[in-house]
Design a protein around this motif. Structure first.
Motif, PDB file in Angstrom:
ATOM      1  N   LEU A 238      -4.651   5.251   7.405  1.00  0.00           N
ATOM      2  CA  LEU A 238      -3.603   4.351   6.941  1.00  0.00           C
ATOM      3  C   LEU A 238      -3.883   3.973   5.489  1.00  0.00           C
ATOM      4  CD1 LEU A 238      -1.133   2.514   7.800  1.00  0.00           C
ATOM      5  CD2 LEU A 238      -2.830   0.724   8.132  1.00  0.00           C
ATOM      6  N   GLY A 239      -2.946   4.293   4.607  1.00  0.00           N
ATOM      7  CA  GLY A 239      -3.070   3.914   3.205  1.00  0.00           C
ATOM      8  C   GLY A 239      -2.310   2.626   2.957  1.00  0.00           C
ATOM      9  N   VAL A 240      -2.867   1.738   2.155  1.00  0.00           N
ATOM     10  CA  VAL A 240      -2.239   0.432   1.927  1.00  0.00           C
ATOM     11  C   VAL A 240      -1.950   0.268   0.440  1.00  0.00           C
ATOM     12  CG1 VAL A 240      -2.563  -2.052   2.094  1.00  0.00           C
ATOM     13  CG2 VAL A 240      -3.416  -0.579   3.903  1.00  0.00           C
ATOM     14  N   GLU A 241      -0.732  -0.156   0.134  1.00  0.00           N
ATOM     15  CA  GLU A 241      -0.352  -0.506  -1.239  1.00  0.00           C
ATOM     16  C   GLU A 241      -0.332  -2.013  -1.362  1.00  0.00           C
ATOM     17  OE1 GLU A 241       3.235   0.991  -2.970  1.00  0.00           O
ATOM     18  OE2 GLU A 241       2.875   2.978  -2.122  1.00  0.00           O
ATOM     19  N   PHE A 242      -0.914  -2.512  -2.438  1.00  0.00           N
ATOM     20  CA  PHE A 242      -1.066  -3.949  -2.675  1.00  0.00           C
ATOM     21  C   PHE A 242      -0.400  -4.234  -4.016  1.00  0.00           C
ATOM     22  CE2 PHE A 242      -4.529  -7.220  -3.947  1.00  0.00           C
ATOM     23  CZ  PHE A 242      -3.858  -8.265  -3.364  1.00  0.00           C
TER      24      PHE A 242
END
Length: 185
Positions: free
Chosen positions: A171-175
């Motif tokens: 799971l890649g997360v953008e912040f």
């Protein structure tokens, strides 16, 4: 004005101070002159004339304009109690970690072909010492705000969204779109 991650890191270290910074403009200016070893270097750091620095040191000038007051205070805080600051940083980077409280937009990319639209979330999460070390090291080396956000996003992705990598692998997360951020040691 939106808080920056770098400023929040600095404030977290300032929380470890054992004494208040000098309060008067004269005392702050004297401290800077001593730390920077002269009025010329102090004037350059603050973007004012050497003569103005000398007037503050002698007490002829007492109340700086608001923007100058902010620059003086920032420069003093940068140099205040370096051993205390280093000790707090070392503790966070070796045993304590840090706590990130933020309100920001988080989006995800998961398995090929799947995605979750970004939305604003309020998250308070403890990050392990390795992320504290990476954040402080990057800050010292002059990392951009975007680079600091990337490190924080990796930490939040691992600890909050992937439960310390025990689920949601890949799971890649953008912040992005940080509305508020606070870091505590």
């Amino acid at each position: 004005m939106v808080d920056s991650l770098g400023d929040s890191l600095d404030r977290a270290l300032e929380g470890a101070f054992t004494r208040r910074i000098p309060q008067s403009a004269q005392a702050q200016m004297k401290y800077l002159v001593k730390q920077l070893k002269g009025t010329r270097a102090t004037a350059q750091a603050l973007g004012i004339s050497q003569r103005t620095v000398e007037r503050y040191v002698s007490g002829k000038l007492k109340r700086p304009r608001q923007d100058l007051r902010g620059r003086i205070e920032r420069e003093v805080k940068k140099r205040w109690q370096p051993q205390v600051r280093a000790k707090a940083r070392k503790k966070a980077a070796s045993t304590g970690g840090l706590v990130v409280s933020t309100r920001a937009r988080f989006g995800f990319t998961a398995a090929p072909g799947t995605t979750d639209d970004a939305r604003i979330r309020d998250i308070t999460q403890a990050l392990p010492p390795e992320f504290a070390d990476r954040l402080f090291t990057a800050r010292e080396q002059g990392a951009t705000e975007r680079q600091l956000q990337q490190i924080a996003a990796e930490g939040l992705a691992r600890m909050y969204f992937r439960a310390n990598n025990s689920r949601a692998h890949g799971l890649g997360v953008e912040f992005t779109d940080i509305e508020q951020i606070q870091i505590e040691l």
